[in-house]
Each structure stands twice: as C-alpha cells, then as structure tokens.
Design an enzyme around this catalytic site. Structure first.
Site, PDB file in Angstrom:
ATOM      1  N   ARG A  84       1.670   2.051  -5.384  1.00 54.68           N
ATOM      2  CA  ARG A  84       3.156   1.813  -5.026  1.00 54.68           C
ATOM      3  C   ARG A  84       3.710   2.111  -6.633  1.00 54.68           C
ATOM      4  NH1 ARG A  84       6.101  -1.132  -1.208  1.00 54.68           N
ATOM      5  NH2 ARG A  84       7.806  -2.497  -2.335  1.00 54.68           N
TER       6      ARG A  84
ATOM      7  N   HIS B  21       9.717   7.026  -0.748  1.00 63.42           N
ATOM      8  CA  HIS B  21       9.384   6.686  -0.262  1.00 63.42           C
ATOM      9  C   HIS B  21       8.912   7.034   1.902  1.00 63.42           C
ATOM     10  CE1 HIS B  21       7.579   2.742   1.604  1.00 63.42           C
ATOM     11  NE2 HIS B  21       8.586   1.864   1.092  1.00 63.42           N
TER      12      HIS B  21
ATOM     13  N   GLN C 208       7.623   5.145   4.259  1.00 65.79           N
ATOM     14  CA  GLN C 208       8.297   4.232   5.407  1.00 65.79           C
ATOM     15  C   GLN C 208       8.919   5.066   6.134  1.00 65.79           C
ATOM     16  OE1 GLN C 208       9.394   0.443   5.376  1.00 65.79           O
ATOM     17  NE2 GLN C 208      10.619   1.129   7.172  1.00 65.79           N
TER      18      GLN C 208
ATOM     19  N   ASP D  56      19.907   0.069   3.484  1.00 72.50           N
ATOM     20  CA  ASP D  56      18.750  -0.447   2.154  1.00 72.50           C
ATOM     21  C   ASP D  56      19.967  -1.830   1.600  1.00 72.50           C
ATOM     22  OD1 ASP D  56      16.039  -1.233   1.294  1.00 72.50           O
ATOM     23  OD2 ASP D  56      15.858   0.862   0.635  1.00 72.50           O
TER      24      ASP D  56
ATOM     25  N   CYS E 232      14.296  -1.125   6.033  1.00 65.96           N
ATOM     26  CA  CYS E 232      13.034  -0.849   5.753  1.00 65.96           C
ATOM     27  C   CYS E 232      12.736  -2.200   4.782  1.00 65.96           C
ATOM     28  CB  CYS E 232      13.348   0.106   4.727  1.00 65.96           C
ATOM     29  SG  CYS E 232      14.318   0.082   3.275  1.00 65.96           S
TER      30      CYS E 232
ATOM     31  N   ARG F  40       4.724   0.162  10.378  1.00 66.88           N
ATOM     32  CA  ARG F  40       4.598   0.619   9.404  1.00 66.88           C
ATOM     33  C   ARG F  40       3.241   0.790   9.198  1.00 66.88           C
ATOM     34  NH1 ARG F  40       7.007   0.025   4.328  1.00 66.88           N
ATOM     35  NH2 ARG F  40       5.152   0.656   3.460  1.00 66.88           N
TER      36      ARG F  40
END
Length: 322
Positions: A119, A146, A149, A241, A281, A309
């Site tokens: 990450r 991403h 996700q 988001d 998210c 997830r």
C-alpha cells in the site's frame, strides 16, 4: 455439464496461481467472476464456522507506506484465517524506506515470502516491485488505483442486486483512485458507470479511455460528467469518497468549496432508483461528501462492503498464493 464446470474452474485456478494483482483490467470477466465465487464460498464457510486453511505455512509480507485500517486488518486477519502468517512491514521497518532499490527489495523478499501486499503512493513502485519479484504482488492501494476495494465492492453489489449486468453505478466526487478502479471494474464486469466530478478533478483521461474501450466490448457504458444529477439519474448504486484523500490535507478547504454541490444528500438520492444502495469505501466525513442521514440510513451498505474486503482478499490470496 458438472465435469465441464469443474474442469473450467480448475483451469481458471491454475491460470491465476502466481499472478500479480495490480489493476482490475489485468483480469478478464471470467477470472474476476471466479474470484467473486471463491470469495462467496469463503464468506459462507466462515459464517458456518468452518475453518478453511489451505495456506498453512505460507507467509504474506505487507508493506505499508500509507497508513490503513481496513487494508491492514483485512489482509492480516485474512491470511491468518487461511492458515498463513502476515508480516507487517512499515516504511520505517525496511530498507526500501531508506533508499534500497525496489528491485533489490523485491528479490530479497521473494526468497523469504510467498506473497507481497503493498500500500503506497506511486503505481510505478508497485509495478517495479512486481516486475522484480518472483512471487505474487498485490496492490493494496496507490494514488492511481484501489483494485482490492473495488473487488469487494463488486462482491457487495452482486450480493444485494443478485447480478451485475445492467447495474448502473453513479460515482460522485473526486475522480481519484477509487473512480479509476470503479470504472475499470464496472467495464470488465459489464456494469454501467457514470462519474460526476468537477472539471480539473475528473478521472485520469487515459484510464477513462481504457475503461470505455473495455465497456464497449462488454455492452456497457462508461460516462464522465461534471453534473451529479445526470450521473445519479436512475442509478442502482450511489458511491462517493472523501473529497481530500491522504496526502491532500492541505487542499481540504479549497476542495470543500469546489465539491460543495457534489454532496450525496436526500435531493440527489431522490433521482436514483427507489431501491438504490449507497456505498462508500471509508473512512467517511459526515456532513461533507455525504450527509449522516444517507450513510447511516437503510440504503447504506458501507459496513457490508467493508466486511467484504476480508472475504474478497482471502479469495485473492488463495487464488494467487495457493
């Protein structure tokens, strides 16, 4: 027919072993569908109290140059539930954070581990790591993509809507890594997506073009607009988001002004289908990109997608490292 199905799944299983997971468009619809089926199986097994541990003796190295809640916990718990071990590596713990070449780090870790999750900020770092590693590399998030996700998001939509074809996603807000990956994931799986973002904050044009090309092959539609009302019209899913992502904190006040008309509120949601769901998210800033009434309301599935997830990433680890 059953024999053919099992043979097909075995072929898919073999084709995924040892692969990297850097962006969603590296995978076709059949491969992503297999991962979703595997995620559903692992989720149901966990709910039934069954221990499925095919990764006993396997170790996942987890490199974090960006802080995280969901990514760290879901991967660390996920590898543990599969019988393996997760090793947390912050940028302060490894020499890559002190200037060791990425290629050297990749080759060294390949001798110790069975998989790497990273990450970080730059997609180029992930790609260089994958190019030089002999073990699977999973993109846990970059400034550009991403994918983990979105894999969990697609699983959530499938669970609630019963399928993916013809589903319309409306993404409202910053055209960031989430918007980029949602466009690609939607295109590959045959969903429609409309992204509404202010001019200058829309998704990467090259990624948009790629998503449109993939969508054309799947009979779906990718649209980018500056009008949130157009995007939400008859949507099955409303997604947003934060307006200022990690590393953009200095832009917070400017973005609050620019994005003020992009808030997901009651009026905007009224334009979507009556059974539309709300997704985010997380983490969320109530009162900014979404009002509390929506994110905490009956149409919100944010905690279901957060839980997924775990299951989607377990499927990913099992498929790539198994």
């Amino acid at each position: 027919m059953e024999l053919k199905t099992k043979t097909k799944e075995a072929s898919l299983e073999h084709s995924l072993t040892g692969r990297d997971f850097l962006t969603l468009d590296d995978y076709n619809e059949e491969e992503l569908s297999y991962l979703l089926q595997l995620a559903t199986y692992l989720k149901n097994a966990r709910k039934a109290g069954k221990n499925v541990q095919p990764l006993k003796g396997k170790t996942l190295g987890m490199i974090f140059e960006k802080s995280s809640t969901r990514t760290r916990v879901s991967f660390e718990v996920g590898i543990f539930q599969l019988g393996g071990t997760g090793l947390f590596l912050s940028k302060n713990d490894i020499q890559m954070g002190r200037g060791e070449p990425i290629a050297d780090t990749a080759k060294v870790l390949s001798g110790y581990l069975d998989g790497i999750m990273i990450r970080t900020f730059s997609q180029a770092v992930v790609e260089e790591l994958a190019e030089n590693a002999s073990i699977p590399v999973i993109n846990g998030l970059t400034d550009t993509y991403h994918p983990c996700q979105v894999l969990a998001d697609i699983q959530t939509i499938q669970e609630i809507k019963g399928g993916l074809k013809g589903v319309k996603i409306a993404y409202i807000g910053d055209g960031n890594n989430m918007a980029n990956s949602l466009m690609l994931g939607s295109a590959v799986m045959g969903m429609d997506i409309s992204v509404a973002a202010p001019t200058g904050y829309q998704p990467d044009p090259s990624i948009t073009r790629k998503a449109i090309s993939i969508a054309n092959d799947h009979g779906s539609k990718v649209e980018v607009t500056s009008n949130p009302q157009i995007a939400v019209d008859q949507a099955d899913v409303i997604y947003t988001d934060v307006w200022a992502s990690m590393g953009q904190e200095s832009e917070q006040m400017v973005r609050e002004q620019l994005f003020s008309t992009y808030q997901v509120n009651r009026d905007l949601c009224s334009l979507a289908k009556k059974d539309a769901i709300f997704m985010h998210c997380l983490p969320a800033h109530r009162g900014e990109e979404v009002i509390a009434e929506i994110i905490d309301g009956k149409r919100s599935v944010v905690f279901q997608q957060a839980e997924n997830r775990l299951h989607a990433q377990k499927a990913l680890m099992l498929a790539l490292m198994g």
